[in-house]
Design a protein around this motif. Structure first.
Motif, PDB file in Angstrom:
ATOM      1  N   ALA A  34      49.207  25.409  37.847  1.00 16.42           N
ATOM      2  CA  ALA A  34      49.009  23.997  38.179  1.00 16.42           C
ATOM      3  C   ALA A  34      47.536  23.735  38.482  1.00 16.42           C
ATOM      4  CB  ALA A  34      49.882  23.610  39.368  1.00 16.42           C
ATOM      5  N   PHE A  35      46.940  24.551  39.334  1.00 19.05           N
ATOM      6  CA  PHE A  35      45.521  24.380  39.652  1.00 19.05           C
ATOM      7  C   PHE A  35      44.637  24.712  38.449  1.00 19.05           C
ATOM      8  CE2 PHE A  35      47.045  24.369  44.010  1.00 19.05           C
ATOM      9  CZ  PHE A  35      46.189  23.458  44.608  1.00 19.05           C
ATOM     10  N   PHE A  36      44.996  25.755  37.711  1.00 17.47           N
ATOM     11  CA  PHE A  36      44.192  26.123  36.539  1.00 17.47           C
ATOM     12  C   PHE A  36      44.144  24.986  35.521  1.00 17.47           C
ATOM     13  CE2 PHE A  36      45.154  30.969  37.014  1.00 17.47           C
ATOM     14  CZ  PHE A  36      44.417  30.981  38.190  1.00 17.47           C
ATOM     15  N   SER A  37      45.264  24.276  35.386  1.00 15.79           N
ATOM     16  CA  SER A  37      45.335  23.223  34.367  1.00 15.79           C
ATOM     17  C   SER A  37      44.365  22.086  34.632  1.00 15.79           C
ATOM     18  CB  SER A  37      46.765  22.678  34.270  1.00 15.79           C
ATOM     19  OG  SER A  37      47.089  21.914  35.420  1.00 15.79           O
ATOM     20  N   GLN A  38      43.921  21.944  35.882  1.00 13.12           N
ATOM     21  CA  GLN A  38      43.003  20.857  36.224  1.00 13.12           C
ATOM     22  C   GLN A  38      41.615  21.352  36.607  1.00 13.12           C
ATOM     23  OE1 GLN A  38      44.172  17.895  35.552  1.00 13.12           O
ATOM     24  NE2 GLN A  38      46.165  18.845  35.145  1.00 13.12           N
ATOM     25  N   TRP A  39      41.491  22.633  36.891  1.00 13.83           N
ATOM     26  CA  TRP A  39      40.211  23.182  37.342  1.00 13.83           C
ATOM     27  C   TRP A  39      39.565  24.073  36.288  1.00 13.83           C
ATOM     28  CZ3 TRP A  39      40.967  24.908  43.169  1.00 13.83           C
ATOM     29  CH2 TRP A  39      41.155  23.771  43.955  1.00 13.83           C
ATOM     30  N   SER A  40      39.787  23.780  35.028  1.00 16.89           N
ATOM     31  CA  SER A  40      39.199  24.595  33.956  1.00 16.89           C
ATOM     32  C   SER A  40      38.021  23.901  33.290  1.00 16.89           C
ATOM     33  CB  SER A  40      40.269  24.925  32.911  1.00 16.89           C
ATOM     34  OG  SER A  40      41.288  25.710  33.479  1.00 16.89           O
ATOM     35  N   GLY A  41      37.526  22.840  33.906  1.00 14.54           N
ATOM     36  CA  GLY A  41      36.425  22.085  33.325  1.00 14.54           C
ATOM     37  C   GLY A  41      36.884  20.863  32.563  1.00 14.54           C
ATOM     38  N   MET A  59      38.211  29.097  26.175  1.00 19.51           N
ATOM     39  CA  MET A  59      37.551  28.181  27.109  1.00 19.51           C
ATOM     40  C   MET A  59      36.291  28.798  27.703  1.00 19.51           C
ATOM     41  SD  MET A  59      40.469  26.036  29.162  1.00 19.51           S
ATOM     42  CE  MET A  59      41.334  27.454  29.851  1.00 19.51           C
ATOM     43  N   ILE A  60      36.350  30.082  28.022  1.00 17.74           N
ATOM     44  CA  ILE A  60      35.167  30.751  28.582  1.00 17.74           C
ATOM     45  C   ILE A  60      33.998  30.676  27.598  1.00 17.74           C
ATOM     46  CG2 ILE A  60      34.206  32.975  29.286  1.00 17.74           C
ATOM     47  CD1 ILE A  60      37.024  33.705  30.318  1.00 17.74           C
ATOM     48  N   VAL A  61      34.276  30.989  26.343  1.00 16.73           N
ATOM     49  CA  VAL A  61      33.222  31.010  25.327  1.00 16.73           C
ATOM     50  C   VAL A  61      32.627  29.618  25.133  1.00 16.73           C
ATOM     51  CG1 VAL A  61      32.737  31.375  22.877  1.00 16.73           C
ATOM     52  CG2 VAL A  61      34.163  33.020  24.128  1.00 16.73           C
ATOM     53  N   PHE A  62      33.485  28.621  24.899  1.00 17.13           N
ATOM     54  CA  PHE A  62      32.978  27.303  24.509  1.00 17.13           C
ATOM     55  C   PHE A  62      32.427  26.507  25.685  1.00 17.13           C
ATOM     56  CE2 PHE A  62      36.123  28.143  21.019  1.00 17.13           C
ATOM     57  CZ  PHE A  62      35.154  28.377  20.055  1.00 17.13           C
ATOM     58  N   PHE A  63      32.966  26.710  26.887  1.00 20.72           N
ATOM     59  CA  PHE A  63      32.386  26.011  28.034  1.00 20.72           C
ATOM     60  C   PHE A  63      31.033  26.608  28.395  1.00 20.72           C
ATOM     61  CE2 PHE A  63      32.023  24.137  32.231  1.00 20.72           C
ATOM     62  CZ  PHE A  63      32.607  22.891  32.044  1.00 20.72           C
ATOM     63  N   SER A  64      30.888  27.914  28.201  1.00 22.64           N
ATOM     64  CA  SER A  64      29.580  28.542  28.416  1.00 22.64           C
ATOM     65  C   SER A  64      28.542  27.984  27.444  1.00 22.64           C
ATOM     66  CB  SER A  64      29.689  30.060  28.254  1.00 22.64           C
ATOM     67  OG  SER A  64      30.565  30.617  29.215  1.00 22.64           O
ATOM     68  N   MET A  89      23.935  24.311  26.141  1.00 16.96           N
ATOM     69  CA  MET A  89      23.362  23.199  25.380  1.00 16.96           C
ATOM     70  C   MET A  89      23.004  22.020  26.290  1.00 16.96           C
ATOM     71  SD  MET A  89      22.984  24.153  22.259  1.00 16.96           S
ATOM     72  CE  MET A  89      22.528  25.718  23.038  1.00 16.96           C
ATOM     73  N   ALA A  90      23.822  21.787  27.322  1.00 17.68           N
ATOM     74  CA  ALA A  90      23.500  20.723  28.281  1.00 17.68           C
ATOM     75  C   ALA A  90      22.222  21.050  29.033  1.00 17.68           C
ATOM     76  CB  ALA A  90      24.672  20.538  29.254  1.00 17.68           C
ATOM     77  N   TYR A 125      28.403  22.711  35.779  1.00 14.85           N
ATOM     78  CA  TYR A 125      29.250  23.369  34.782  1.00 14.85           C
ATOM     79  C   TYR A 125      29.387  24.872  35.054  1.00 14.85           C
ATOM     80  CZ  TYR A 125      28.412  19.142  31.935  1.00 14.85           C
ATOM     81  OH  TYR A 125      28.330  17.868  31.472  1.00 14.85           O
ATOM     82  N   LEU A 126      28.368  25.477  35.662  1.00 13.74           N
ATOM     83  CA  LEU A 126      28.392  26.917  35.911  1.00 13.74           C
ATOM     84  C   LEU A 126      29.540  27.318  36.833  1.00 13.74           C
ATOM     85  CD1 LEU A 126      24.550  27.503  36.390  1.00 13.74           C
ATOM     86  CD2 LEU A 126      25.939  28.168  34.412  1.00 13.74           C
TER      87      LEU A 126
END
Length: 527
Positions: A292-299, A360-365, A370-371, A452-453
């Protein structure tokens, strides 16, 4: 503990009992059942519409100007108040779902949402708008708490996992309508630029108010209320063309009844305390609260509710461009989520969760990198790369955290604890959302891309947690998951409670009846 008669060291018992010629596209009763299930699935569309509508409204000058250009805490409250309303409903929704039935609970929630949307559309002040959104959240708690349980409890066995997984996936169908509605009303002069999208939010709830009592009630709920014959008729009508002696129907009925009798009379597994008193239930709750928390706290919360701020941070400030990208993103999300929904039994829950986290780890990094590059150099190519990585991040997110969080939660909970356990799941979702909706805009304003980090590190932790704790449940009935969490001893006890020998369980019992053409008699009618 809880569950159904699961034989030791064998595959799911119901699989070989299913008629391969009975499919969703060539059986009229299955077509009708799935049509009613669609009416339940659109509950999630209401929730998705709300989130995307609020995202879109923030890009509408007409809405921002009418309510005094809210920022910071006030903007956070406008988004979070819906979930605060949801929190107010949680103490009551499981008791209504278990006491009055799944359908009545959905009707009650849908009716409240219709009233709330009318108030929201007619809002003359920010206080009136906030009050209406509180009521939307309150009503949604009842409808969204009961609808996925009814989906999973009434579905035909082979379609249960995909259909229940589609529940949360259809969040994006509402999001798509909202995104393109706000895009379409952008050029309207006056308040109808935001009032019209608000009106459309009521459509799923209106359909449910008028049609919900045509949907079959949960056979499991009927058995729990002593209405065994009605439960048997419901199973037979929709799962076997009305044949109460069909081996699959007999198996389902026996398993449901044995599991519910065990929970009620053997284990007394019915109260809130039971969620944490046994090792099996503690395993369930650890996983349920975590996902439940992961679904909203993954960025994802950054884009779901504050996409305009993310775009502002990379120099894309044109409202039309922001709304257009948001609309395309929701279509992208829906495609990936529905595709993953149909793969849950083929690829398995564990594979999808771990693959989702790794992506998610790869693409959010990469999005973070890029940001940071844009912030330091102003390079437009870096800004465009952020958008690309947002799309790829969501493709990864949608593999598991859209389709599986609801379906996995309801399938690992035994019937007696399903409503209460699912309420805990929704409560955890609301807590995580309230935190996100208050903290995210403040953090983005304060430290921009550096925020984002935090999510990069957190998603890495999610992967480790899921690797060690997620249990595979594919190709099992709802009752058969008991052996995975409570151990074989619990399953053997339930099998005996159903009146079967340990090594002569329901599977063989049903086969024997079917082969001899004997008439099935419900347990309570036997001498």
């Amino acid at each position: 503990m809880g569950g159904g008669p699961v034989a030791v060291n064998r595959e799911a018992g119901f699989v070989h009992l299913i008629d391969p010629n009975r499919t969703w596209y060539n059986n009229r009763r299955l077509i009708a059942l799935n049509a009613w299930i669609v009416l339940l699935l659109i509950t999630s569309s209401t929730n998705g519409y709300d989130g995307s509508m609020m995202n879109g409204l923030q890009s509408l000058p007409q809405w921002a100007g009418y309510f005094g250009h809210p920022t910071g805490g006030k903007l956070g409250l406008l988004n979070a108040i819906q979930n605060i309303g949801g929190l107010a409903g949680y103490p009551f929704s499981p008791y209504m779902a278990d006491g009055l039935g799944r359908r009545t609970t959905i009707f009650f929630g849908a009716a409240i949402m219709c009233i709330a949307v009318a108030i929201q559309t007619a809002s003359q002040s920010v206080g009136m708008f906030i009050g209406a959104r509180f009521l939307i959240g309150f009503g949604l708690t009842f409808a969204a708490g009961a609808a996925p349980m009814l989906v999973t409890e009434v579905s035909y066995p082979t379609y249960r996992a995909p259909l229940t997984s589609m529940y949360n996936s259809l969040w994006y169908s509402g999001a798509i309508i909202a995104a393109w509605s706000t895009y379409g009303t952008f050029k309207l002069n006056g308040t109808w630029a935001w009032r019209l999208p608000s009106v459309l939010q009521a459509i799923p709830s209106i359909l449910q108010v008028f049609l919900i009592f045509l949907v079959p009630e949960s056979p499991r709920w009927l058995v729990s209320k002593g209405r065994d014959q009605q439960a048997l008729k419901t199973l037979a009508y929709y799962h076997a063309d009305g044949n109460e002696q069909d081996p699959l129907v007999v198996y389902e009925y026996e398993e449901i009844k044995a599991a519910i009798d065990f929970d009620r009379t053997v284990a007394a597994n019915v109260g809130w305390k039971s969620l944490f008193t046994t090792a099996g239930n503690r395993k369930r709750m650890r996983i349920i609260i975590a996902i439940a928390f992961f679904s909203q706290w993954s960025g994802n919360g950054l884009v779901s509710y504050y996409l305009n701020k993310v775009f502002d941070g990379i120099g894309i400030t044109n409202p039309t461009t922001q709304l257009l990208i948001n609309g395309i993103l929701q279509i992208w999300n829906l495609a990936w989520a529905i595709g993953a929904s149909f793969m849950v039994d083929r690829l398995g829950r564990r594979f999808l969760f771990l693959t989702s986290c790794a992506g998610m780890i790869v693409f959010f990094s990469l999005q973070t990198a890029m940001a940071a590059t844009f912030a330091k150099t102003g390079n437009t190519g870096a800004a465009h790369s952020v958008i690309a990585f947002i799309f790829l991040f969501y493709a990864s997110y949608d593999l598991a955290f859209t389709p599986l969080i609801v379906s996995y939660t309801v399938e690992i909970l035994p019937f007696a604890l399903r409503a209460k356990g699912f309420t805990v799941f929704n409560f955890a979702i609301s807590l995580s959302l309230i935190f996100n909706q208050y903290v995210n805009p403040i953090a983005l304003d304060a430290i921009t891309w550096k925020y984002y980090l935090v999510y990069v590190c957190w998603v890495a932790f999610e992967f480790v947690f899921l690797y060690f704790f997620i249990i595979e449940t594919k190709n099992r009935s709802l009752e058969e998951t008991a052996a995975l969490f409570d151990g074989e001893e619990a399953s053997e006890t339930i099998a005996r409670a159903a009146g079967h020998e340990l090594h002569g369980d329901i599977k063989e019992d049903v086969d024997e009846k079917a082969s001899h053409g004997s008439t099935y008699t419900p347990p309570e009618s036997r001498a």
